[in-house]
Design a protein around this motif. Structure first.
Motif, PDB file in Angstrom:
ATOM      1  N   UNK A 196      24.212  82.632 -20.075  1.00  0.00           N
ATOM      2  CA  UNK A 196      25.081  83.651 -19.482  1.00  0.00           C
ATOM      3  C   UNK A 196      26.084  82.387 -18.653  1.00  0.00           C
ATOM      4  N   UNK A 197      27.201  82.541 -19.122  1.00  0.00           N
ATOM      5  CA  UNK A 197      28.259  81.354 -18.903  1.00  0.00           C
ATOM      6  C   UNK A 197      29.397  82.172 -18.374  1.00  0.00           C
ATOM      7  N   UNK A 198      30.023  81.733 -17.373  1.00  0.00           N
ATOM      8  CA  UNK A 198      31.201  82.223 -16.613  1.00  0.00           C
ATOM      9  C   UNK A 198      32.360  81.211 -16.484  1.00  0.00           C
ATOM     10  N   UNK A 199      33.572  81.936 -16.538  1.00  0.00           N
ATOM     11  CA  UNK A 199      34.660  80.918 -16.911  1.00  0.00           C
ATOM     12  C   UNK A 199      35.762  81.871 -15.994  1.00  0.00           C
ATOM     13  N   UNK A 200      36.767  81.186 -15.226  1.00  0.00           N
ATOM     14  CA  UNK A 200      37.759  81.860 -14.357  1.00  0.00           C
ATOM     15  C   UNK A 200      39.206  81.387 -15.017  1.00  0.00           C
TER      16      UNK A 200
ATOM     17  N   UNK B  13      34.326  76.674 -15.382  1.00  0.00           N
ATOM     18  CA  UNK B  13      33.256  77.228 -15.921  1.00  0.00           C
ATOM     19  C   UNK B  13      31.704  77.007 -15.438  1.00  0.00           C
ATOM     20  N   UNK B  14      31.056  77.632 -15.442  1.00  0.00           N
ATOM     21  CA  UNK B  14      29.753  77.556 -14.848  1.00  0.00           C
ATOM     22  C   UNK B  14      28.563  78.132 -15.720  1.00  0.00           C
TER      23      UNK B  14
ATOM     24  N   UNK C 109      19.373  83.737  -8.221  1.00  0.00           N
ATOM     25  CA  UNK C 109      20.720  82.973  -7.649  1.00  0.00           C
ATOM     26  C   UNK C 109      21.482  83.529  -6.622  1.00  0.00           C
ATOM     27  N   UNK C 110      22.239  82.433  -5.949  1.00  0.00           N
ATOM     28  CA  UNK C 110      23.033  83.030  -4.904  1.00  0.00           C
ATOM     29  C   UNK C 110      24.049  83.888  -5.529  1.00  0.00           C
ATOM     30  N   UNK C 111      24.564  83.688  -6.564  1.00  0.00           N
ATOM     31  CA  UNK C 111      25.772  84.661  -6.925  1.00  0.00           C
ATOM     32  C   UNK C 111      25.024  85.057  -8.676  1.00  0.00           C
TER      33      UNK C 111
ATOM     34  N   UNK D 112      35.035  85.614 -10.908  1.00  0.00           N
ATOM     35  CA  UNK D 112      35.920  85.078 -12.000  1.00  0.00           C
ATOM     36  C   UNK D 112      37.211  86.116 -12.300  1.00  0.00           C
ATOM     37  N   UNK D 113      37.109  87.133 -12.449  1.00  0.00           N
ATOM     38  CA  UNK D 113      38.262  87.990 -12.853  1.00  0.00           C
ATOM     39  C   UNK D 113      39.086  88.442 -11.838  1.00  0.00           C
ATOM     40  N   UNK D 114      38.727  88.296 -10.560  1.00  0.00           N
ATOM     41  CA  UNK D 114      39.657  88.309  -9.325  1.00  0.00           C
ATOM     42  C   UNK D 114      39.926  87.239  -8.768  1.00  0.00           C
ATOM     43  N   UNK D 115      39.761  85.960  -9.431  1.00  0.00           N
ATOM     44  CA  UNK D 115      40.258  84.763  -8.882  1.00  0.00           C
ATOM     45  C   UNK D 115      39.761  84.157  -7.707  1.00  0.00           C
ATOM     46  N   UNK D 116      38.708  84.680  -7.341  1.00  0.00           N
ATOM     47  CA  UNK D 116      37.782  84.000  -6.213  1.00  0.00           C
ATOM     48  C   UNK D 116      36.893  83.008  -6.698  1.00  0.00           C
ATOM     49  N   UNK D 117      36.739  82.184  -5.759  1.00  0.00           N
ATOM     50  CA  UNK D 117      35.790  80.661  -6.441  1.00  0.00           C
ATOM     51  C   UNK D 117      34.479  81.355  -6.936  1.00  0.00           C
ATOM     52  N   UNK D 118      33.861  80.758  -7.875  1.00  0.00           N
ATOM     53  CA  UNK D 118      32.871  80.928  -8.767  1.00  0.00           C
ATOM     54  C   UNK D 118      31.676  80.691  -7.678  1.00  0.00           C
ATOM     55  N   UNK D 119      30.491  81.364  -7.953  1.00  0.00           N
ATOM     56  CA  UNK D 119      29.586  81.414  -7.036  1.00  0.00           C
ATOM     57  C   UNK D 119      28.445  80.342  -7.700  1.00  0.00           C
ATOM     58  N   UNK D 120      27.397  79.882  -7.102  1.00  0.00           N
ATOM     59  CA  UNK D 120      26.478  78.976  -7.359  1.00  0.00           C
ATOM     60  C   UNK D 120      25.525  79.795  -8.532  1.00  0.00           C
ATOM     61  N   UNK D 121      25.325  79.133  -9.703  1.00  0.00           N
ATOM     62  CA  UNK D 121      24.595  79.620 -10.754  1.00  0.00           C
ATOM     63  C   UNK D 121      23.369  78.862 -10.836  1.00  0.00           C
ATOM     64  N   UNK D 122      22.808  78.225  -9.941  1.00  0.00           N
ATOM     65  CA  UNK D 122      21.582  77.500 -10.294  1.00  0.00           C
ATOM     66  C   UNK D 122      20.337  78.448  -9.796  1.00  0.00           C
ATOM     67  N   UNK D 123      19.491  78.259 -10.474  1.00  0.00           N
ATOM     68  CA  UNK D 123      18.002  79.069 -10.136  1.00  0.00           C
ATOM     69  C   UNK D 123      17.360  78.547  -9.113  1.00  0.00           C
ATOM     70  N   UNK D 124      17.221  79.563  -7.884  1.00  0.00           N
ATOM     71  CA  UNK D 124      16.511  79.075  -6.611  1.00  0.00           C
ATOM     72  C   UNK D 124      14.820  79.057  -6.742  1.00  0.00           C
ATOM     73  N   UNK D 125      14.438  79.798  -7.833  1.00  0.00           N
ATOM     74  CA  UNK D 125      13.074  80.035  -7.978  1.00  0.00           C
ATOM     75  C   UNK D 125      12.673  80.349  -9.381  1.00  0.00           C
TER      76      UNK D 125
END
Ligand code: ATP
Ligand code: MG
Ligand code: MG
Length: 372
Positions: A188-192, A197-198, A283-285, A294-307
């Protein structure tokens, strides 16, 4: 901020729910006959047929800041007309590529990324010629409209090929060689719009009868090397399409001669994806939240798995809290009426180890599907 979503299913619902706390509001572009249950009370519903003119449609949608989709089978001409009034993400051209297996595979190939061996077919003769070239077993897949394993025919032998109905043979299809995969994973990838991208950690997916049943994330035994391979592929595909939003990529993991792992693209989904539902808890986000960011131009959120996180799909079973096995689980229902095999909801769960994850997934499956 206002977002219009094409579609009214659970993916639209979860996008709206995830962005609601950020003050973002939604409207939905639907067709006669679409089920509206998942998005009831989550914003205005506009029927496509009621507004033939793009400008009137844009106004009816509440003059959104951006338009997005929850599925790839949409009227892309309509979306191209709406681009005169606000951005449409992902770009309708990418939706056209992804919703057609033939175009999708050739486009992925053009980016220098591996897909399963395949040939386009449109009649029995072409299918037989493709089988000669590719061999058995193989899978015939319709170019458009297939999902959850529908629109696919497995061909194990020449007899299977002969037994195919004429009607099926004449469909616009791809004949695909069967990939002897070790496991299936998805990215699952995200790009603004700025090109940032994250990537979420790869998810391991188990399918039953062609439909996703469980996910584990990060994928068990995920090496930095495999994650890197997936990110490089995702980066290529995101950049080549100037993509904005979430892109999901399904992979087969094959074994190389030296025992390593190699990724082959199965298919893409230009949207949030069932194999990313675990990100709501892990994940946080979540994927839904990051898509809207991404589509509204907000900063992307953290994509790391917390657990260590898992997901179990509720397929054709009533969705109620009694299916939860313990307090480490989260239930998501889609508000839909029950039908056999229908995606009714899912359970996300967290664990401290992969052993515990497996035990929890198995206990959940036993409770949700007592018949097996
Ligand atoms: P969805 O869009 O819901 O993921 P789909 O109907 O588009 O599903 P695919 O992803 O093409 O279907 O296939 C569904 C599953 O069938 C795959 O996840 C995989 O388990 C199996 N499958 C499909 N193609 C192949 C192949 N070439 N070799 C081996 N297995 C395959
Ligand atoms: Mg598909
Ligand atoms: Mg698939």
């Amino acid at each position: 901020m206002k977002v219009a979503v094409v579609g009214s299913g659970q993916l639209a619902r979860m996008m709206a729910l995830s962005a609601w706390p950020m003050g973002i509001r939604f409207s939905y572009l639907v067709q006669q006959g679409d089920s509206l249950d998942p998005i009831t009370s989550l914003g205005d519903v506009i029927y496509d047929e009621a507004f033939p003119e793009a400008e009137a449609l844009y106004k009816a949608l509440g003059e959104p800041d951006v338009i997005t989709v929850e599925k790839e089978a949409v009227d892309t001409d309509r979306l191209k007309a709406l681009q005169a009034f606000c951005p449409v993400y992902p770009d309708p051209k990418m939706l056209e590529t992804c919703r057609h297996r033939g175009l999708e595979k050739s486009w992925v190939n053009e980016q220098g990324v591996d897909v399963a061996p395949y040939r386009r077919t449109g009649n029995r003769q072409e299918i037989l010629a493709a089988l000669d070239a590719i061999g058995y077993p193989a899978i015939l897949k319709t170019c458009t409209g297939g999902y959850d394993g529908y629109g696919q025919w497995r061909i194990k032998s020449a007899e299977d090929a002969v037994a195919l109905e004429e009607e099926v043979c004449n469909l616009d299809c791809v004949l695909e060689g069967f990939v002897n995969f070790k496991r299936e994973v998805s990215m699952i990838a995200v790009r603004n719009a700025e090109g940032e991208s994250r990537f979420y950690p790869l998810t391991e997916n188990l399918h039953r009868d062609g439909t996703l049943l469980t996910s584990k994330a990060p994928a068990p035994n995920l090496t930095a090397e495999l994650q890197q391979q997936a990110e490089e592929i995702a980066n290529k595909l995101l950049a080549a399409s100037n993509y904005v939003g979430i892109l999901a990529i399904e992979f087969f993991v094959t074994e190389t001669a030296d025992g390593g792992e190699h990724l082959v693209v199965n298919e893409m989904a230009p949207r949030v994806h069932n194999s990313g539902h675990w990100t709501q808890l892990g994940c946080i986000s979540s994927q839904f939240n990051n898509h809207i960011r991404a589509i509204t131009g907000l900063p992307l959120g953290n994509t790391q798995a917390m657990k260590i996180t898992g997901m179990v799909n509720l397929l054709g079973v009533e969705m109620d809290n009694s299916v939860l096995v313990n307090s480490d689980q989260q239930l998501h229902g889609y508000g839909k009426s029950l039908r056999p095999g229908r995606k009714m909801g899912h359970i996300n769960l967290v664990a401290d180890s992969y052993e515990e994850l497996d035990a929890q997934i198995n206990a959940t499956l036993a409770k949700v599907y007592p018949e097996g």
